[in-house]
Write an enzyme that holds these catalytic residues in place. Structure first.
Site, PDB file in Angstrom:
ATOM      1  N   GLY A 110       0.783  -1.226   0.000  1.00  0.00           N
ATOM      2  CA  GLY A 110       0.000   0.000   0.000  1.00  0.00           C
ATOM      3  C   GLY A 110       0.816   1.278   0.000  1.00  0.00           C
ATOM      4  O   GLY A 110       0.309   2.330   0.392  1.00  0.00           O
TER       5      GLY A 110
ATOM      6  N   HIS B 276       2.150   1.129 -13.640  1.00  0.00           N
ATOM      7  CA  HIS B 276       2.917  -0.081 -13.963  1.00  0.00           C
ATOM      8  C   HIS B 276       4.413   0.229 -13.906  1.00  0.00           C
ATOM      9  O   HIS B 276       4.848   1.240 -14.460  1.00  0.00           O
ATOM     10  CB  HIS B 276       2.527  -0.584 -15.356  1.00  0.00           C
ATOM     11  CG  HIS B 276       3.209  -1.852 -15.722  1.00  0.00           C
ATOM     12  ND1 HIS B 276       2.848  -3.074 -15.207  1.00  0.00           N
ATOM     13  CD2 HIS B 276       4.257  -2.085 -16.544  1.00  0.00           C
ATOM     14  CE1 HIS B 276       3.641  -4.004 -15.700  1.00  0.00           C
ATOM     15  NE2 HIS B 276       4.507  -3.431 -16.509  1.00  0.00           N
TER      16      HIS B 276
ATOM     17  N   ASN C 273      -4.201   2.582 -13.949  1.00  0.00           N
ATOM     18  CA  ASN C 273      -3.234   1.711 -13.298  1.00  0.00           C
ATOM     19  C   ASN C 273      -1.847   2.343 -13.412  1.00  0.00           C
ATOM     20  O   ASN C 273      -1.580   3.097 -14.341  1.00  0.00           O
ATOM     21  CB  ASN C 273      -3.234   0.332 -13.987  1.00  0.00           C
ATOM     22  CG  ASN C 273      -2.322  -0.652 -13.296  1.00  0.00           C
ATOM     23  OD1 ASN C 273      -2.249  -0.720 -12.076  1.00  0.00           O
ATOM     24  ND2 ASN C 273      -1.614  -1.445 -14.083  1.00  0.00           N
TER      25      ASN C 273
ATOM     26  N   LEU D 170      -3.998  -6.807 -21.027  1.00  0.00           N
ATOM     27  CA  LEU D 170      -3.100  -6.536 -19.900  1.00  0.00           C
ATOM     28  C   LEU D 170      -2.058  -5.470 -20.224  1.00  0.00           C
ATOM     29  O   LEU D 170      -1.299  -5.608 -21.181  1.00  0.00           O
ATOM     30  CB  LEU D 170      -2.402  -7.831 -19.463  1.00  0.00           C
ATOM     31  CG  LEU D 170      -1.454  -7.707 -18.271  1.00  0.00           C
ATOM     32  CD1 LEU D 170      -2.232  -7.382 -16.995  1.00  0.00           C
ATOM     33  CD2 LEU D 170      -0.647  -8.972 -18.091  1.00  0.00           C
ATOM     34  N   ASP D 171      -2.040  -4.411 -19.414  1.00  0.00           N
ATOM     35  CA  ASP D 171      -1.038  -3.343 -19.490  1.00  0.00           C
ATOM     36  C   ASP D 171      -0.910  -2.738 -20.890  1.00  0.00           C
ATOM     37  O   ASP D 171       0.179  -2.330 -21.307  1.00  0.00           O
ATOM     38  CB  ASP D 171       0.335  -3.846 -19.003  1.00  0.00           C
ATOM     39  CG  ASP D 171       0.313  -4.211 -17.532  1.00  0.00           C
ATOM     40  OD1 ASP D 171      -0.458  -3.599 -16.766  1.00  0.00           O
ATOM     41  OD2 ASP D 171       1.079  -5.112 -17.132  1.00  0.00           O
TER      42      ASP D 171
ATOM     43  N   ILE E 111      -6.068  -9.591 -12.313  1.00  0.00           N
ATOM     44  CA  ILE E 111      -6.547  -9.204 -13.633  1.00  0.00           C
ATOM     45  C   ILE E 111      -8.063  -9.124 -13.552  1.00  0.00           C
ATOM     46  O   ILE E 111      -8.719 -10.069 -13.106  1.00  0.00           O
ATOM     47  CB  ILE E 111      -6.090 -10.215 -14.705  1.00  0.00           C
ATOM     48  CG1 ILE E 111      -4.570 -10.190 -14.817  1.00  0.00           C
ATOM     49  CG2 ILE E 111      -6.742  -9.901 -16.041  1.00  0.00           C
ATOM     50  CD1 ILE E 111      -3.982 -11.276 -15.698  1.00  0.00           C
TER      51      ILE E 111
ATOM     52  N   MET F 283      -3.068  -6.678  -7.645  1.00  0.00           N
ATOM     53  CA  MET F 283      -2.425  -7.773  -8.370  1.00  0.00           C
ATOM     54  C   MET F 283      -3.421  -8.823  -8.881  1.00  0.00           C
ATOM     55  O   MET F 283      -3.167 -10.019  -8.820  1.00  0.00           O
ATOM     56  CB  MET F 283      -1.364  -8.432  -7.483  1.00  0.00           C
ATOM     57  CG  MET F 283      -0.284  -7.467  -7.008  1.00  0.00           C
ATOM     58  SD  MET F 283       0.557  -6.597  -8.341  1.00  0.00           S
ATOM     59  CE  MET F 283       1.489  -7.930  -9.069  1.00  0.00           C
TER      60      MET F 283
END
Length: 184
Positions: A11, A106, A104, A141-142, A89, A87
């Site tokens: 966190g 990354h 998000n 994803l990403d 999907i 963490m």
């Protein structure tokens, strides 16, 4: 602007977002975690922010799990959903319900190194730079549209651990700033 922050672990980005909410004019109205043992829960307690905990290990079906998350979000109706070390999907239906409202952060310069182990991959490739990307979440994803990227030079002495520290320090600065830039 009301935001909900999702996290799964320590966190540290959550804490930075909470620390800067008055400065940047957004409000963390709630948090969500999939991990009942997430260390970040301590920050929710310290700041008096409600955190919904739904352990993903209690569910075999991702869409059923994400349906509960969607109900939680619908009750809050946030302006922005901020993934900060979350963490998991998310399923396509959940992402589609909140299209354009989920961001998000990354730990790589996307499109390089989507997924996990980004620091090791940058070192193994002998990259000269590394950094962080803030992007909109899509079902790939990403791969969502990039909002912001920041980088730094990789030094010959850098290790996985030093890159982790450098990226975290960078993220703690740029994530709250970027959230504030998305206020409508």
């Amino acid at each position: 602007m009301k935001i909900v922050v999702f996290f799964s672990g320590t966190g540290t980005n959550l804490k930075s977002i909470l620390d800067h909410q008055n400065k940047y004019g957004y409000e963390v109205c709630a948090c969500f975690t999939n991990n009942p043992k997430a260390e970040g829960l301590i920050f929710c307690q310290e700041y008096g922010v409600n955190c919904k905990i739904i352990d993903h290990k209690d569910f075999d079906d991702r869409e059923e799990y994400d349906g509960l998350i969607n109900s939680f979000l619908e009750n809050l109706n946030p302006d922005l959903i901020v993934l900060a070390g979350y963490m998991r999907i998310m399923s396509k239906p959940l992402i589609d319900n909140w299209e354009g409202q989920i961001i998000n952060i990354h730990p790589s310069l996307l499109p390089k190194y989507p997924g996990l182990c980004t620091h090791q991959r940058a070192l193994k490739a002998k990259d000269n730079v590394h950094g962080s990307t803030i992007h909109y979440v899509t079902s790939e994803l990403d791969a969502g549209p990039i909002i912001r990227q920041e980088s730094f030079n990789i030094e010959p002495s850098d290790t996985k651990e030093s890159l982790i520290d450098k990226v975290k320090n960078l993220e703690h600065k740029i994530y709250p700033e970027t959230i504030s830039s998305l206020i409508k």
